[in-house]
Motif scaffolding. Structure first.
Motif, mmCIF file in Angstrom:
data_model
loop_
_atom_site.group_PDB
_atom_site.id
_atom_site.type_symbol
_atom_site.label_atom_id
_atom_site.label_comp_id
_atom_site.label_asym_id
_atom_site.label_seq_id
_atom_site.Cartn_x
_atom_site.Cartn_y
_atom_site.Cartn_z
ATOM 1 N N GLU A 71 -3.723 3.636 -0.100
ATOM 2 C CA GLU A 71 -3.845 2.464 -0.979
ATOM 3 C C GLU A 71 -3.080 2.668 -2.288
ATOM 4 O O GLU A 71 -1.871 2.780 -2.269
ATOM 5 N N ASN A 72 -3.769 2.730 -3.428
ATOM 6 C CA ASN A 72 -3.100 2.877 -4.724
ATOM 7 C C ASN A 72 -3.142 4.299 -5.268
ATOM 8 O O ASN A 72 -2.736 4.543 -6.407
ATOM 9 N N ASP A 73 -3.640 5.238 -4.478
ATOM 10 C CA ASP A 73 -3.748 6.618 -4.943
ATOM 11 C C ASP A 73 -2.403 7.334 -4.831
ATOM 12 O O ASP A 73 -1.427 6.797 -4.279
ATOM 13 N N SER A 74 -2.389 8.553 -5.320
ATOM 14 C CA SER A 74 -1.154 9.342 -5.325
ATOM 15 C C SER A 74 -1.268 10.525 -4.379
ATOM 16 O O SER A 74 -2.334 11.127 -4.238
ATOM 17 N N VAL A 130 0.850 -1.194 0.000
ATOM 18 C CA VAL A 130 0.000 0.000 0.000
ATOM 19 C C VAL A 130 0.889 1.248 0.000
ATOM 20 O O VAL A 130 2.017 1.235 0.498
ATOM 21 N N ARG A 131 0.367 2.284 -0.589
ATOM 22 C CA ARG A 131 1.020 3.581 -0.493
ATOM 23 C C ARG A 131 0.525 4.282 0.780
ATOM 24 O O ARG A 131 -0.648 4.192 1.125
#
Length: 383
Positions: A332-335, A286-287
């Motif tokens: 999660e997968n966002d920036s 995860v980010r």
């Protein structure tokens, strides 16, 4: 003396610490105006205790003076002194109990004293005589809180004593509601009846009529019959309702936004726990970002595993145990990038986080959320 967060008015460009509060003075102006119109012709005493519910004592007092509030209410002597030292000339009532050795300081700074017993009245009268001044007092009647004040059923002797004091001006007689924010107002009405009995007796013995006041935020919203001569708006002045049960008969808006920024971005691998106690981990990459705020700022540790923040208009969960100075947010997968704005209380786009939500996450009340925002968090005032 404690500074009580006497921050100057600074611009956002001048902020050194990325975690800060933005307080909209125009929102506070409008809230005050709506309260004043709602309770007219009663006077208004804004309550600015506990650093003006986290909004900054001195600056909010300056605004209230600009708006010609009738009175200001604070909790402790030091708050009153700080306001006098910063040019506040409005009448100031210190709502808390007093010690005898504080009385000369009250009189020196022209602060109004809460007198909560005949003994304290005698002390005030004696010291005022020694200083050759008249002491201004409000008599505190206990109608059902059991904190300070003379019980309503013993009030006649108290009022009789006050009338006979030669060096005291009784400016007011007041009490405080215990449950006025609730849907069930039966106990509040009982307190009101008790207070009315005291007023009925006061009307017979005082030549100069004192100000009668008992109404706090909940009563202002739900019991107009309790307005009397003056009301004491607290949390509603800042745009937060005292409870979810309270009728919203006056529209007020939150004046405070709590912001920070992203200071670090990372990818967290599976089975690599986050924070003290290793209480959270992921089963996939995860980010995540780190934000420089924590329970040392008043972002309460009890919100761990429940809190959310807004980044780029979207809500994300805070993961791991909240530290004193930092939190970790799972995106999660966002920036997200270093310097991106993070909303802790407030709105961005269609997303919003309220004081009430933080209170629910922390298992407390909105009052505690606001008053716990630490003085190391700069206050920025915007018009």
């Amino acid at each position: 003396m404690n500074n009580y967060n006497n921050y100057p008015v600074i611009s956002i460009d001048e902020i050194i610490r990325p975690t800060h509060l933005v307080i909209d003075l125009n929102v506070l102006r409008e809230n005050f105006k709506r309260i004043k119109e709602h309770v007219y012709p009663a006077k208004v005493m804004p309550i600015l205790k506990a650093n003006a519910y986290g909004h900054g004592l001195v600056r909010i007092a300056q605004l209230m003076q600009e708006l010609k509030a009738d009175y200001i209410g604070v909790a402790v002597l030091e708050e009153g002194i700080l306001l006098r030292e910063n040019g506040i000339t409005l009448p100031i009532l210190v709502l808390g109990g007093i010690w005898g050795n504080q009385i000369p300081i009250f009189l020196k700074h022209n602060l109004t004293i809460t007198a909560s017993s005949i003994e304290k009245l005698n002390q005030v009268d004696e010291i005022a005589n020694q200083m050759n001044v008249k002491a201004k007092v409000h008599l505190k009647i206990d109608t059902g809180m059991e904190r300070i004040g003379v019980h309503y059923y013993n009030a006649k002797k108290f009022l009789d004593a006050a009338v006979n004091m030669k060096n005291i001006i009784v400016e007011g007689i007041y009490s405080h509601f215990a449950n006025s924010e609730k849907a069930d107002l039966s106990y509040t009405r009982l307190q009101l009846e008790r207070f009315q009995e005291v007023i009925n007796y006061a009307e017979k013995i005082f030549v100069e009529k004192p100000l009668y006041h008992i109404s706090n935020s909940g009563a202002i919203l739900q019991m107009p019959e309790a307005n009397f001569d003056m009301v004491r708006p607290g949390i509603m002045l800042y745009g937060v309702y005292p409870s979810s049960e309270t009728k919203k008969t006056v529209e007020v808006k939150p004046a405070l936004t709590w912001k920070s920024i992203v200071i670090y971005f990372k990818v967290i691998k599976p089975n690599h726990p986050v924070g003290y106690g290793s209480t959270w981990q992921t089963d996939h990459n995860v980010r995540a970002v780190t934000v420089p705020v924590g329970y040392g700022d008043g972002y309460m540790r009890s919100m761990s595993h429940k809190a959310e923040v807004i980044i780029r208009g979207k809500r994300y969960p805070v993961v791991g145990t909240i530290s004193m100075d930092q939190i970790v947010v799972n995106i999660e997968n966002d920036s997200a990038y270093n310097g991106d704005e993070v909303i802790l209380i407030g709105s961005n786009g269609n997303s919003k986080i309220t004081v009430e939500e933080l209170a629910e996450w922390a298992g407390t009340i909105p009052y505690e959320i606001l008053t716990n925002i630490n003085t190391r968090v700069p206050r920025v005032y915007v018009e």
